[in-house]
Design a protein around this motif. Structure first.
Motif, PDB file in Angstrom:
ATOM      1  N   ALA A 187      -8.314  87.121   2.983  1.00  0.00           N
ATOM      2  CA  ALA A 187      -8.666  85.830   2.382  1.00  0.00           C
ATOM      3  C   ALA A 187     -10.149  85.731   2.033  1.00  0.00           C
ATOM      4  O   ALA A 187     -10.520  84.920   1.190  1.00  0.00           O
ATOM      5  CB  ALA A 187      -8.291  84.700   3.337  1.00  0.00           C
ATOM      6  N   ALA A 188     -10.990  86.537   2.662  1.00  0.00           N
ATOM      7  CA  ALA A 188     -12.432  86.372   2.483  1.00  0.00           C
ATOM      8  C   ALA A 188     -13.102  87.492   1.690  1.00  0.00           C
ATOM      9  O   ALA A 188     -14.207  87.300   1.192  1.00  0.00           O
ATOM     10  CB  ALA A 188     -13.102  86.257   3.849  1.00  0.00           C
ATOM     11  N   LEU A 189     -12.458  88.636   1.599  1.00  0.00           N
ATOM     12  CA  LEU A 189     -13.115  89.792   0.994  1.00  0.00           C
ATOM     13  C   LEU A 189     -12.406  90.249  -0.275  1.00  0.00           C
ATOM     14  O   LEU A 189     -11.176  90.156  -0.364  1.00  0.00           O
ATOM     15  CB  LEU A 189     -13.116  90.966   1.984  1.00  0.00           C
ATOM     16  N   PRO A 190     -13.156  90.804  -1.210  1.00  0.00           N
ATOM     17  CA  PRO A 190     -12.498  91.487  -2.328  1.00  0.00           C
ATOM     18  C   PRO A 190     -11.707  92.676  -1.774  1.00  0.00           C
ATOM     19  O   PRO A 190     -12.030  93.211  -0.699  1.00  0.00           O
ATOM     20  CB  PRO A 190     -13.663  91.972  -3.192  1.00  0.00           C
ATOM     21  N   LEU A 191     -10.690  93.091  -2.481  1.00  0.00           N
ATOM     22  CA  LEU A 191      -9.800  94.138  -1.985  1.00  0.00           C
ATOM     23  C   LEU A 191     -10.537  95.437  -1.658  1.00  0.00           C
ATOM     24  O   LEU A 191     -10.243  96.082  -0.646  1.00  0.00           O
ATOM     25  CB  LEU A 191      -8.672  94.394  -2.989  1.00  0.00           C
ATOM     26  N   ASP A 192     -11.530  95.810  -2.480  1.00  0.00           N
ATOM     27  CA  ASP A 192     -12.250  97.057  -2.193  1.00  0.00           C
ATOM     28  C   ASP A 192     -13.076  96.947  -0.910  1.00  0.00           C
ATOM     29  O   ASP A 192     -13.137  97.877  -0.112  1.00  0.00           O
ATOM     30  CB  ASP A 192     -13.109  97.489  -3.377  1.00  0.00           C
ATOM     31  N   ALA A 193     -13.691  95.784  -0.670  1.00  0.00           N
ATOM     32  CA  ALA A 193     -14.453  95.585   0.569  1.00  0.00           C
ATOM     33  C   ALA A 193     -13.523  95.577   1.773  1.00  0.00           C
ATOM     34  O   ALA A 193     -13.852  96.127   2.835  1.00  0.00           O
ATOM     35  CB  ALA A 193     -15.245  94.284   0.503  1.00  0.00           C
ATOM     36  N   PHE A 194     -12.347  94.988   1.607  1.00  0.00           N
ATOM     37  CA  PHE A 194     -11.349  94.977   2.680  1.00  0.00           C
ATOM     38  C   PHE A 194     -10.930  96.415   3.011  1.00  0.00           C
ATOM     39  O   PHE A 194     -10.860  96.797   4.186  1.00  0.00           O
ATOM     40  CB  PHE A 194     -10.138  94.138   2.246  1.00  0.00           C
ATOM     41  N   ALA A 195     -10.689  97.205   1.974  1.00  0.00           N
ATOM     42  CA  ALA A 195     -10.289  98.605   2.179  1.00  0.00           C
ATOM     43  C   ALA A 195     -11.389  99.398   2.885  1.00  0.00           C
ATOM     44  O   ALA A 195     -11.105 100.230   3.757  1.00  0.00           O
ATOM     45  CB  ALA A 195      -9.938  99.255   0.845  1.00  0.00           C
ATOM     46  N   TRP A 196     -12.654  99.140   2.529  1.00  0.00           N
ATOM     47  CA  TRP A 196     -13.754  99.830   3.200  1.00  0.00           C
ATOM     48  C   TRP A 196     -13.847  99.451   4.675  1.00  0.00           C
ATOM     49  O   TRP A 196     -14.172 100.283   5.516  1.00  0.00           O
ATOM     50  CB  TRP A 196     -15.086  99.553   2.497  1.00  0.00           C
ATOM     51  N   ARG A 197     -13.548  98.215   4.995  1.00  0.00           N
ATOM     52  CA  ARG A 197     -13.547  97.796   6.407  1.00  0.00           C
ATOM     53  C   ARG A 197     -12.464  98.552   7.173  1.00  0.00           C
ATOM     54  O   ARG A 197     -12.689  98.990   8.302  1.00  0.00           O
ATOM     55  CB  ARG A 197     -13.316  96.291   6.545  1.00  0.00           C
ATOM     56  N   LEU A 198     -11.275  98.687   6.555  1.00  0.00           N
ATOM     57  CA  LEU A 198     -10.200  99.444   7.201  1.00  0.00           C
ATOM     58  C   LEU A 198     -10.600 100.907   7.383  1.00  0.00           C
ATOM     59  O   LEU A 198     -10.339 101.502   8.437  1.00  0.00           O
ATOM     60  CB  LEU A 198      -8.909  99.339   6.396  1.00  0.00           C
ATOM     61  N   ALA A 199     -11.246 101.472   6.374  1.00  0.00           N
ATOM     62  CA  ALA A 199     -11.700 102.863   6.469  1.00  0.00           C
ATOM     63  C   ALA A 199     -12.757 103.012   7.565  1.00  0.00           C
ATOM     64  O   ALA A 199     -12.740 103.997   8.324  1.00  0.00           O
ATOM     65  CB  ALA A 199     -12.253 103.326   5.121  1.00  0.00           C
ATOM     66  N   ALA A 200     -13.662 102.038   7.663  1.00  0.00           N
ATOM     67  CA  ALA A 200     -14.690 102.091   8.714  1.00  0.00           C
ATOM     68  C   ALA A 200     -14.038 102.026  10.094  1.00  0.00           C
ATOM     69  O   ALA A 200     -14.423 102.767  11.007  1.00  0.00           O
ATOM     70  CB  ALA A 200     -15.693 100.958   8.537  1.00  0.00           C
ATOM     71  N   GLY A 201     -13.052 101.144  10.252  1.00  0.00           N
ATOM     72  CA  GLY A 201     -12.334 101.056  11.522  1.00  0.00           C
ATOM     73  C   GLY A 201     -11.653 102.372  11.875  1.00  0.00           C
ATOM     74  O   GLY A 201     -11.696 102.820  13.021  1.00  0.00           O
TER      75      GLY A 201
END
Length: 169
Positions: free
Chosen positions: A56-70
């Motif tokens: 709900a808060a992030l663009p899809l690419d930023a969301f994907a980068w967060r998942l990759a960082a995790g």
């Protein structure tokens, strides 16, 4: 590709993170102090709580980068686990907590974690020395326990990061 505006503002996302991840961080801290264990369901809840907020808060690419960082934190953590340097619950909590941290604030989060580790280790050492017979029901504070309840520091660092992310009132 059309990139829609996020459903949550940055301020709303920060408050959602505080309200969702904050209590889970406290639960992890208490759990690790009491039993020297961070339950898998707690780490799963910490990670799963990020999904609706992140989407709900992030663009899809930023969301994907967060998942990759995790996932990257999980991989590095499991290497530390394999060499006996960290517990499995600590590794999973670090990975789940990493989801809540924006990449541009990773340095700040690592400094908070370093500080929380130093303060936590000192506090636990002092309590263990002050209560030589141990504290009933608190394995992480028992002088006979050689390991450090790292969930204490991970949770404290996550709480501090979330607090510092809140907008000024």
């Amino acid at each position: 590709m059309i990139d829609a505006a996020p459903a949550l503002s940055a301020a709303e996302a920060a408050w959602a993170a505080w309200l969702l991840a904050g209590p889970l961080a406290v639960w992890a801290m208490v759990s690790d102090l009491r039993a020297m264990r961070i339950p898998n369901r707690l780490n799963a809840l910490l990670a799963l709580a990020f999904l609706p907020v992140g989407l709900a808060a992030l663009p899809l690419d930023a969301f994907a980068w967060r998942l990759a960082a995790g996932a990257g934190v999980l991989a590095l953590g499991y290497a530390a686990f394999a060499f006996g340097q960290m517990g499995g619950g600590d590794v999973k909590m670090l990975a789940a907590g990493a989801l809540w941290i924006a990449p541009e604030r990773a340095g700040e989060a690592l400094m908070l974690l370093s500080l929380a580790l130093l303060v936590g280790l000192g506090a636990v050492t002092l309590v263990r020395r002050a209560a030589p017979s141990g504290m009933a029901g608190w394995r992480g504070l028992d002088p006979g326990t050689a390991r450090y309840p790292m969930g204490l520091s991970i949770g404290a660092a996550l709480l501090a990061h979330l607090w510092l992310s809140l907008p000024a009132l």
